[in-house]
Design a protein around this motif. Structure first.
Motif, PDB file in Angstrom:
ATOM      1  N   ASP A  94       0.839  -1.204   0.000  1.00  0.00           N
ATOM      2  CA  ASP A  94       0.000   0.000   0.000  1.00  0.00           C
ATOM      3  C   ASP A  94       0.870   1.249   0.000  1.00  0.00           C
ATOM      4  O   ASP A  94       1.984   1.239   0.527  1.00  0.00           O
ATOM      5  N   ASP A  96       0.251   4.045   1.574  1.00  0.00           N
ATOM      6  CA  ASP A  96       0.133   4.912   2.760  1.00  0.00           C
ATOM      7  C   ASP A  96       1.092   4.550   3.886  1.00  0.00           C
ATOM      8  O   ASP A  96       0.983   5.082   4.987  1.00  0.00           O
ATOM      9  N   GLN A  98       1.228   2.014   5.651  1.00  0.00           N
ATOM     10  CA  GLN A  98       0.689   1.166   6.721  1.00  0.00           C
ATOM     11  C   GLN A  98       1.437  -0.168   6.735  1.00  0.00           C
ATOM     12  O   GLN A  98       1.607  -0.777   7.781  1.00  0.00           O
ATOM     13  N   ARG A 197       0.965  -3.485  11.617  1.00  0.00           N
ATOM     14  CA  ARG A 197       0.412  -2.550  10.632  1.00  0.00           C
ATOM     15  C   ARG A 197       0.249  -1.192  11.299  1.00  0.00           C
ATOM     16  O   ARG A 197      -0.493  -1.048  12.255  1.00  0.00           O
ATOM     17  N   ARG A 200      -1.923   5.035   9.077  1.00  0.00           N
ATOM     18  CA  ARG A 200      -1.728   5.682   7.787  1.00  0.00           C
ATOM     19  C   ARG A 200      -0.796   6.880   7.964  1.00  0.00           C
ATOM     20  O   ARG A 200      -0.949   7.644   8.906  1.00  0.00           O
TER      21      ARG A 200
HETATM   22 MG    MG Z   1      -4.264   2.030   4.280  1.00  0.00          MG
END
Ligand code: MG
Ligand code: UDP
Length: 312
Positions: A94, A96, A98, A197, A200
């Motif tokens: 991803d 962002d 994360q 995780r 963001r």
């Molecule tokens: Mg995300």
């Protein structure tokens, strides 16, 4: 030079994130000493994502950009990136941050040990609402119960995929794209790398509730026929109930005949009940038929409007 690792990054309105993403990826990958390419996929962003991505490509030819003609969705963006990757392995991540890029070298190490798919297993999810955590948890467990494919619980699309598996994946052109399920379906040696995780880096989630729900339903229906069987189950159960009502009616007729005519309310509720079940079953059927219709049109999965740095 042909890259060893391709990194696929889907981008939808990520102007606040893309700069930091590229900086972190470049740093981690340069330190790893691997030959790499980064395939960014702009999924029809309406902000400055495309402009920023082009600038990144101009500064570093290892960065590539595929731009869609409109927003096709996360799973299609990943697909386009995988279609255009040239590495011996591809990592989907991803934008962002994360999914920490620092986990990629760990995945590569597992790959070198001989695993063909190394997926990221979320040990912990930071900074997400209890609602998202709860619904995600329920979804992965429900999915596990309803499908025969071994889809690991609590994994997203952050994973490394070997060329052997990637070629199989790229040959699967179905529209019902639930990428993590498809990769599990392909099989080969798969293993997990656990990670935390993070929150963001900036901006908002591009998966609001309605998109999340659609994604969950798509995943379930693409990988399970249990809902269809549920329809027959409901039908059977309803028939059984009505059968008992019939017996009840006959008995009452002989035992207490005067109560039979005022029984219209039970008749009425039985009609409503059956009508409801029939509509539910029709709806379930409709969901599958709609999906057959989508597949049979056989349209391209996405439309590309621009490509940058692919010509070398
Ligand atoms: Mg995300
Ligand atoms: N994304 C995309 N198309 C979409 C929605 C999301 O390409 O229609 C990308 C997004 O830019 C991000 C990744 O998919 O790189 C995951 O999205 P997000 O972080 O918003 O989802 P969440 O982590 O909140 O589930």
């Amino acid at each position: 030079m042909k890259p060893e690792i391709s990194i696929v990054v889907p981008l939808y309105n990520e102007e606040l994130v893309i700069g930091e993403m590229a900086a972190r990826l470049t740093e981690v990958m340069d330190r790893s000493g691997l030959a790499y390419e980064i395939v960014m996929v702009n999924d029809g962003s309406r902000d400055r994502t495309a402009e920023l991505a082009r600038a990144i490509c101009a500064a570093d030819p290892r960065y590539k950009l595929v731009g869609f003609s409109r927003n096709f969705g996360h799973q299609f963006a990943i697909t386009a990136g995988m279609d255009r990757s040239r590495g011996d392995a591809v990592v989907v991540i991803d934008a962002d941050l994360q999914d920490p890029p620092e986990v990629i070298p760990e995945m590569v190490a597992k790959w070198r040990e001989g695993y063909q798919v190394v997926y990221g297993l979320r040990e912990k999810r930071e900074g997400e609402s209890w609602f998202k955590l709860f619904t995600a948890k329920m979804f992965y467990r429900l999915l596990k119960r309803l499908t025969s494919v071994e889809i690991p619980v609590d994994t997203g699309d952050f994973r490394l995929i070997d060329r052997r598996v990637l070629n199989e994946f790229n040959a699967m052109r179905e529209r019902a794209r639930f990428v993590r399920g498809m990769v599990s379906w392909i099989g080969f040696r798969q293993c997990a790398v656990t990670y935390v995780r993070h929150q963001r880096f900036a901006g908002e989630t591009k998966y609001p509730f309605n998109k999340m729900l659609k994604f969950a339903i798509d995943g379930l229906l693409a990988f399970s026929q249990v809902p269809l069987r549920l329809a027959s189950g409901l039908g059977l159960a309803a028939s059984a109930v009505s059968f008992f009502f019939m017996i009840y009616g006959v008995v009452v007729h002989y035992v207490a005949p005067q109560t039979v005519i005022p029984g219209w309310s039970s008749t009425f509720s039985a009609i409503l009940f059956l009508g409801g079940i029939q509509l539910i079953c029709l709806g379930v059927l409709g969901e599958y038929i709609g999906r057959i219709y989508e597949e049979i049109k056989n349209r391209p999965l996405y439309i590309v409007a621009e490509e940058v740095n692919f010509d070398q």
